[in-house]
Design a protein around this motif. Structure first.
Motif, PDB file in Angstrom:
ATOM      1  N   VAL A 106      -5.472   1.376  -7.097  1.00  0.00           N
ATOM      2  CA  VAL A 106      -6.885   1.150  -6.779  1.00  0.00           C
ATOM      3  C   VAL A 106      -7.728   2.124  -7.587  1.00  0.00           C
ATOM      4  O   VAL A 106      -7.312   3.264  -7.822  1.00  0.00           O
ATOM      5  N   THR A 107      -8.899   1.669  -8.004  1.00  0.00           N
ATOM      6  CA  THR A 107      -9.849   2.578  -8.640  1.00  0.00           C
ATOM      7  C   THR A 107     -11.251   2.261  -8.151  1.00  0.00           C
ATOM      8  O   THR A 107     -11.502   1.196  -7.569  1.00  0.00           O
ATOM      9  N   ASP A 108     -12.172   3.190  -8.421  1.00  0.00           N
ATOM     10  CA  ASP A 108     -13.578   2.919  -8.126  1.00  0.00           C
ATOM     11  C   ASP A 108     -14.331   2.448  -9.355  1.00  0.00           C
ATOM     12  O   ASP A 108     -15.455   1.977  -9.249  1.00  0.00           O
ATOM     13  N   HIS A 109     -13.705   2.610 -10.527  1.00  0.00           N
ATOM     14  CA  HIS A 109     -14.398   2.163 -11.743  1.00  0.00           C
ATOM     15  C   HIS A 109     -13.403   1.840 -12.847  1.00  0.00           C
ATOM     16  O   HIS A 109     -12.549   2.679 -13.159  1.00  0.00           O
ATOM     17  N   GLN A 110     -13.518   0.664 -13.411  1.00  0.00           N
ATOM     18  CA  GLN A 110     -12.691   0.289 -14.555  1.00  0.00           C
ATOM     19  C   GLN A 110     -13.546   0.311 -15.822  1.00  0.00           C
ATOM     20  O   GLN A 110     -14.636  -0.259 -15.852  1.00  0.00           O
ATOM     21  N   THR A 111     -13.012   0.962 -16.859  1.00  0.00           N
ATOM     22  CA  THR A 111     -13.739   0.990 -18.128  1.00  0.00           C
ATOM     23  C   THR A 111     -13.320  -0.189 -19.017  1.00  0.00           C
ATOM     24  O   THR A 111     -13.990  -0.496 -19.988  1.00  0.00           O
ATOM     25  N   GLY A 112     -12.216  -0.825 -18.672  1.00  0.00           N
ATOM     26  CA  GLY A 112     -11.768  -2.005 -19.429  1.00  0.00           C
ATOM     27  C   GLY A 112     -11.143  -3.023 -18.490  1.00  0.00           C
ATOM     28  O   GLY A 112     -10.013  -3.470 -18.725  1.00  0.00           O
ATOM     29  N   GLY A 113     -11.867  -3.380 -17.430  1.00  0.00           N
ATOM     30  CA  GLY A 113     -11.352  -4.336 -16.439  1.00  0.00           C
ATOM     31  C   GLY A 113     -11.027  -5.660 -17.113  1.00  0.00           C
ATOM     32  O   GLY A 113     -11.798  -6.155 -17.921  1.00  0.00           O
ATOM     33  N   ARG A 114      -9.879  -6.219 -16.764  1.00  0.00           N
ATOM     34  CA  ARG A 114      -9.413  -7.420 -17.455  1.00  0.00           C
ATOM     35  C   ARG A 114      -9.612  -8.669 -16.617  1.00  0.00           C
ATOM     36  O   ARG A 114      -9.295  -8.687 -15.426  1.00  0.00           O
ATOM     37  N   GLY A 115     -10.067  -9.734 -17.269  1.00  0.00           N
ATOM     38  CA  GLY A 115      -9.970 -11.067 -16.716  1.00  0.00           C
ATOM     39  C   GLY A 115      -8.807 -11.761 -17.406  1.00  0.00           C
ATOM     40  O   GLY A 115      -7.963 -11.108 -18.027  1.00  0.00           O
ATOM     41  N   ARG A 116      -8.736 -13.076 -17.288  1.00  0.00           N
ATOM     42  CA  ARG A 116      -7.680 -13.812 -17.983  1.00  0.00           C
ATOM     43  C   ARG A 116      -8.082 -14.009 -19.437  1.00  0.00           C
ATOM     44  O   ARG A 116      -9.259 -13.936 -19.786  1.00  0.00           O
ATOM     45  N   LEU A 117      -7.104 -14.299 -20.277  1.00  0.00           N
ATOM     46  CA  LEU A 117      -7.338 -14.721 -21.664  1.00  0.00           C
ATOM     47  C   LEU A 117      -8.252 -13.768 -22.412  1.00  0.00           C
ATOM     48  O   LEU A 117      -9.155 -14.189 -23.137  1.00  0.00           O
ATOM     49  N   GLY A 118      -8.043 -12.468 -22.198  1.00  0.00           N
ATOM     50  CA  GLY A 118      -8.815 -11.472 -22.941  1.00  0.00           C
ATOM     51  C   GLY A 118     -10.238 -11.287 -22.452  1.00  0.00           C
ATOM     52  O   GLY A 118     -11.018 -10.569 -23.087  1.00  0.00           O
ATOM     53  N   ARG A 119     -10.597 -11.922 -21.329  1.00  0.00           N
ATOM     54  CA  ARG A 119     -11.965 -11.753 -20.827  1.00  0.00           C
ATOM     55  C   ARG A 119     -12.079 -10.451 -20.044  1.00  0.00           C
ATOM     56  O   ARG A 119     -11.101  -9.795 -19.753  1.00  0.00           O
TER      57      ARG A 119
ATOM     58  N   GLY B 277       0.825  -1.210   0.000  1.00  0.00           N
ATOM     59  CA  GLY B 277       0.000   0.000   0.000  1.00  0.00           C
ATOM     60  C   GLY B 277       0.855   1.254   0.000  1.00  0.00           C
ATOM     61  O   GLY B 277       0.338   2.361  -0.002  1.00  0.00           O
ATOM     62  N   THR B 278       2.186   1.072  -0.032  1.00  0.00           N
ATOM     63  CA  THR B 278       3.113   2.199  -0.122  1.00  0.00           C
ATOM     64  C   THR B 278       4.056   1.975  -1.304  1.00  0.00           C
ATOM     65  O   THR B 278       4.818   0.996  -1.256  1.00  0.00           O
ATOM     66  N   PRO B 279       4.016   2.785  -2.337  1.00  0.00           N
ATOM     67  CA  PRO B 279       3.070   3.872  -2.561  1.00  0.00           C
ATOM     68  C   PRO B 279       1.674   3.357  -2.910  1.00  0.00           C
ATOM     69  O   PRO B 279       1.500   2.209  -3.323  1.00  0.00           O
ATOM     70  N   TYR B 280       0.703   4.265  -2.733  1.00  0.00           N
ATOM     71  CA  TYR B 280      -0.708   3.964  -2.998  1.00  0.00           C
ATOM     72  C   TYR B 280      -1.185   4.892  -4.113  1.00  0.00           C
ATOM     73  O   TYR B 280      -1.136   6.116  -3.961  1.00  0.00           O
ATOM     74  N   VAL B 281      -1.583   4.305  -5.226  1.00  0.00           N
ATOM     75  CA  VAL B 281      -2.015   5.089  -6.387  1.00  0.00           C
ATOM     76  C   VAL B 281      -3.521   4.929  -6.543  1.00  0.00           C
ATOM     77  O   VAL B 281      -4.014   3.798  -6.696  1.00  0.00           O
ATOM     78  N   TYR B 282      -4.272   6.038  -6.467  1.00  0.00           N
ATOM     79  CA  TYR B 282      -5.729   5.972  -6.612  1.00  0.00           C
ATOM     80  C   TYR B 282      -6.179   6.831  -7.783  1.00  0.00           C
ATOM     81  O   TYR B 282      -5.750   7.973  -7.925  1.00  0.00           O
ATOM     82  N   GLN B 283      -7.020   6.256  -8.629  1.00  0.00           N
ATOM     83  CA  GLN B 283      -7.661   7.006  -9.714  1.00  0.00           C
ATOM     84  C   GLN B 283      -9.159   6.725  -9.619  1.00  0.00           C
ATOM     85  O   GLN B 283      -9.535   5.558  -9.509  1.00  0.00           O
ATOM     86  N   PRO B 284     -10.013   7.751  -9.664  1.00  0.00           N
ATOM     87  CA  PRO B 284     -11.460   7.482  -9.576  1.00  0.00           C
ATOM     88  C   PRO B 284     -11.927   6.548 -10.689  1.00  0.00           C
ATOM     89  O   PRO B 284     -12.798   5.703 -10.469  1.00  0.00           O
ATOM     90  N   GLU B 285     -11.351   6.722 -11.893  1.00  0.00           N
ATOM     91  CA  GLU B 285     -11.737   5.873 -13.025  1.00  0.00           C
ATOM     92  C   GLU B 285     -10.513   5.623 -13.889  1.00  0.00           C
ATOM     93  O   GLU B 285      -9.708   6.531 -14.102  1.00  0.00           O
ATOM     94  N   ILE B 286     -10.384   4.408 -14.374  1.00  0.00           N
ATOM     95  CA  ILE B 286      -9.223   4.047 -15.194  1.00  0.00           C
ATOM     96  C   ILE B 286      -9.628   2.843 -16.032  1.00  0.00           C
ATOM     97  O   ILE B 286     -10.538   2.108 -15.667  1.00  0.00           O
ATOM     98  N   GLU B 287      -8.934   2.635 -17.132  1.00  0.00           N
ATOM     99  CA  GLU B 287      -9.241   1.450 -17.945  1.00  0.00           C
ATOM    100  C   GLU B 287      -9.056   0.184 -17.119  1.00  0.00           C
ATOM    101  O   GLU B 287      -9.947  -0.669 -17.024  1.00  0.00           O
ATOM    102  N   SER B 288      -7.869   0.045 -16.523  1.00  0.00           N
ATOM    103  CA  SER B 288      -7.588  -1.130 -15.692  1.00  0.00           C
ATOM    104  C   SER B 288      -6.504  -0.744 -14.685  1.00  0.00           C
ATOM    105  O   SER B 288      -5.510  -0.114 -15.065  1.00  0.00           O
ATOM    106  N   THR B 289      -6.667  -1.150 -13.439  1.00  0.00           N
ATOM    107  CA  THR B 289      -5.639  -0.834 -12.426  1.00  0.00           C
ATOM    108  C   THR B 289      -4.306  -1.501 -12.769  1.00  0.00           C
ATOM    109  O   THR B 289      -3.256  -1.015 -12.352  1.00  0.00           O
ATOM    110  N   GLN B 290      -4.346  -2.578 -13.544  1.00  0.00           N
ATOM    111  CA  GLN B 290      -3.106  -3.266 -13.913  1.00  0.00           C
ATOM    112  C   GLN B 290      -2.176  -2.304 -14.672  1.00  0.00           C
ATOM    113  O   GLN B 290      -0.964  -2.340 -14.514  1.00  0.00           O
TER     114      GLN B 290
END
Ligand code: BT5
Length: 250
Positions: free
Chosen positions: A47-60, A19-32
């Motif tokens: 950390v974000t509160d909303h992902q516009t392109g949250g990723r699963g595995r294998l392109g999901r 958690g050090t450093p801690y990067v927060y964005q209200p919205e981002i494509e993916s925290t990765q």
């Protein structure tokens, strides 16, 4: 109840070096994307509160309404001698323990990267490697209502709220998750998966279940000490699989 995950809201709940450093964005494509190739030190968290392109595995995709869940990535520099696929199980154990601490219910680990509560998928793990850095992403369904969960998923989705009827303080839960992840990771870094094997084996969701793995019917026997899944096929042979898509019969 805190409904934000800004650094100011989360800082009182951080106990260790994760958690050090801690990067927060209200919205981002993916925290990765905030950590991959960032050059930040081990334990950096995005950390974000909303992902516009949250990723699963294998392109999901990983889908969650804004402000409903935990969407967190952690940067790690694992020692060269460790088997990296094991890290998803390490993170799944930490997520399962954080959920148990919050809800008082037992959570299970569905090999290789899901956390289950009452037979619903409540969290998923994504580990991505770049150079010698691993970014472990954890998505945990916390305060979604039933309508806020994706329908038509191969494994039915649930949130802590849909399964317990209670809403949770996400900043408190995040603090517990990061603290637990740091402890599990340190155990793994020093002793490998065998250090955590008792805790993982005790939560093995697939053990003894009829499954289909990459289209083949089998029975899951157990998660092995090296993190692979042992399965028994209908020909009564056992074999260990490194990766794959597992569907289970209800
Ligand atoms: C995972 O992939 O379960 C890994 C999810 C990791 C998400 C985190 S959030 C923070 C970090 N930043 C990212 O961009 N990602 C990580 P997989 O096993 O491939 O499962 C994906 C599948 O789960 C989808 O195809 C859906 O069927 C289902 N799914 C999507 N959203 C879900 C949700 N909120 N709850 C349960 N299942 C979901």
């Amino acid at each position: 109840m805190s409904d934000t995950l800004t650094g100011v809201a989360v800082a009182p709940h951080l106990r260790g070096r994760f958690g050090t450093p801690y990067v927060y964005q209200p919205e981002i494509e993916s925290t990765q994307l905030l950590l991959l190739g960032s050059g930040l030190p081990e334990g950096a968290v995005a950390v974000t509160d909303h992902q516009t392109g949250g990723r699963g595995r294998l392109g999901r995709r990983w889908e969650a309404p804004a402000g409903s869940s935990l969407l967190v990535s952690v940067l790690l520099h694992p020692p060269a001698e460790r088997r990296l696929p094991e890290l998803s199980l390490v993170a799944a154990l930490a997520a399962a323990e954080a959920i148990e601490g919050a809800t008082g219910l037992s959570a299970q680990i569905k090999w290789p990267n899901d956390v289950m509560l009452n037979r619903r998928k409540v969290a998923g793990i994504l580990s991505e490697l770049s150079d010698s850095t691993v970014v472990v992403g954890i998505g945990m369904n916390v305060n979604q209502t039933r309508e806020g969960l994706p329908a038509d998923t191969p494994t039915e989705a649930g949130s802590l709220r849909t399964l317990t009827g209670v809403s949770y303080d996400r900043a408190v839960l995040l603090g517990a998750l990061l603290d637990g992840l740091e402890q599990c990771y340190e155990g793994w870094r020093q002793g490998g998966l065998s250090d955590l094997y008792g805790e993982i084996g005790a939560r093995d969701f697939l053990r003894g279940r009829r499954i289909t793995v990459d289209g083949q019917a089998a029975t899951a026997t157990q998660i092995l000490r090296d993190g692979r899944l042992e399965i028994a096929t209908n020909a009564h042979e056992t074999r260990a699989i490194e990766s794959g898509e597992v569907l289970f019969a209800r």
